[in-house]
Write a protein that holds these residues in place. Structure first.
Motif, PDB file in Angstrom:
ATOM      1  N   ASP A  92      -3.942   0.684  -2.339  1.00  0.00           N
ATOM      2  CA  ASP A  92      -3.348  -0.655  -2.256  1.00  0.00           C
ATOM      3  C   ASP A  92      -3.356  -1.388  -3.592  1.00  0.00           C
ATOM      4  OD1 ASP A  92      -5.964  -1.347  -2.611  1.00  0.00           O
ATOM      5  OD2 ASP A  92      -6.229  -2.364  -0.699  1.00  0.00           O
ATOM      6  N   ASN A 138      -1.885  -5.020   5.246  1.00  0.00           N
ATOM      7  CA  ASN A 138      -0.820  -5.025   4.249  1.00  0.00           C
ATOM      8  C   ASN A 138       0.456  -5.636   4.790  1.00  0.00           C
ATOM      9  OD1 ASN A 138      -1.975  -3.163   2.009  1.00  0.00           O
ATOM     10  ND2 ASN A 138      -2.389  -2.105   3.935  1.00  0.00           N
ATOM     11  N   THR A 152       0.830  -1.191   0.000  1.00  0.00           N
ATOM     12  CA  THR A 152       0.000   0.000   0.000  1.00  0.00           C
ATOM     13  C   THR A 152       0.871   1.249   0.000  1.00  0.00           C
ATOM     14  OG1 THR A 152      -2.219   0.491   0.816  1.00  0.00           O
ATOM     15  CG2 THR A 152      -0.475   0.769   2.377  1.00  0.00           C
TER      16      THR A 152
END
Ligand SMILES: [Zn+2]
Length: 357
Positions: free
Chosen positions: A127, A215, A113
């Motif tokens: 992202d 993430n 991201t």
């Protein structure tokens, strides 16, 4: 120096060790000249060993068991205990544990991201599929009036030596560096500052936790926060927003789970490049919130475009550093987690803190 004898020897030793480290870092040009720590700031002392977490308290040498509220279970070996006193007279202990856990291996398939930090929105993330905006909570603004009032009150109070009213004098009639009512005003002001700083940290912890949970690689711009703070028009807003602390929180949370924080160069033209065709714009004034690329005709939201570019640049840097990247699906395969792009959070950023007393 009678009072030095009252202090536990290892606490004194660790103070000198910290000072030596600070000077070494300074001479190695990795840190600023050590700052003098005022007695009135946030006094602290550090016990390098011989401490123990006992039932409902922390046991430290010479003092014994100090009652504490402990809201988390710890495992591992207790290393250092740092006791801090806040300006609002609260005591906190930071416990550093050696958990002997290896930092987890970097996972092979990851989500990347890009994070664009701003003032209107605190940050905009992209992202690869989705763009999210997080509003700037402006903590300072909410307490501005209260702060100003208490600041003015404090400014009106005279310092101890100048006070005349009998009620202002300390009990022994001698000045000890500040009148009683001044001390009271100072504490009231400190309490507001504490509330603001707690709210800020809470927000930054929750947001960084969310981003790190979603993430494995987070790309941010390496901001020159200090340089920006020197711009007086923006200084207050920039200090309040807490970008530096946010990046530290991201860094250590990512490190804990084996993720990576990639910091890209702050001169990278993230706002001035079209994320679709890479067309460079010659300029992009701050008030332009939306624009259309003259080359490919894509209509951009300024911040969304920047976060897309930041993400792409992060992926490019990872691949340059020997990390194979499939930018299409946002897949990165780091070869043994490159330390050079990993940013380590400074020790102060968040050891578990427990209130005492
Ligand atoms: Zn374009």
């Amino acid at each position: 120096m009678q009072w030095l004898k009252e202090c536990y020897s290892q606490v004194l030793q660790s103070t000198t060790l910290n000072l030596t480290k600070a000077f070494k870092n300074f001479f190695d040009k990795v840190a600023q000249y050590p700052r003098f720590k005022s007695y009135h700031g946030k006094p602290s002392c550090q016990y390098p060993q011989n401490c123990e977490v006992v039932d409902k308290g922390v046991k430290v040498p010479q003092i014994g068991v100090i009652k504490a509220s402990i809201h988390r279970l710890f495992d591992g070996q207790l290393k250092t205990v740092t006791i801090t006193k806040t300006p609002t007279q609260k005591y906190y202990a930071s416990l550093l544990f050696d958990t002997e856990q290896e930092t987890p291996e970097v996972v092979p398939r990851v989500k990347v991201t890009g994070v664009d930090l701003g003032l209107k929105d605190f940050c905009i993330t992209h992202d690869g599929v989705k763009t999210s905006k997080y509003a700037n909570p402006r903590h300072l603004k909410k307490h501005e009036k209260n702060l100003a009032r208490k600041q003015a009150k404090l400014a009106r109070k005279k310092k101890g030596a100048e006070c005349t009213a009998a009620s202002d004098l300390p009990f022994n009639g001698r000045s000890v560096g500040g009148s009683k009512s001044r001390e009271k005003a100072r504490k009231l002001l400190a309490r507001v500052h504490e509330r603001i700083s707690n709210a800020r940290q809470d927000f930054l912890h929750k947001l960084s936790r969310k981003i790190v949970d979603d993430n494995q690689v987070v790309v941010v711009e390496n901001l020159n926060v200090k340089g920006m703070v020197r711009n007086h028009n923006l200084a207050k807003a920039i200090s309040d927003v807490g970008w530096g602390m946010f990046v530290n929180f991201l860094a250590y949370k990512l490190e804990q789970k084996g993720g990576l924080l990639v910091e890209i160069d702050r001169w990278f033209p993230s706002s001035k490049t079209c994320s679709n065709c890479l067309h460079p714009m010659s300029e992009m004034p701050l008030d332009v919130r939306e624009w259309t690329c003259p080359s490919c005709g894509t209509h951009h939201d300024r911040d969304e475009n920047a976060s897309k570019n930041i993400r792409a640049e992060g992926i490019r840097q990872l691949s340059v550093l020997g990390t194979r990247t499939a930018a299409e699906g946002g897949e990165v395969r780091p070869k043994g987690g490159r330390k050079s792009v990993l940013r380590h959070s400074p020790v102060n950023s968040e050891a578990p803190t427990i209130p005492i007393g």
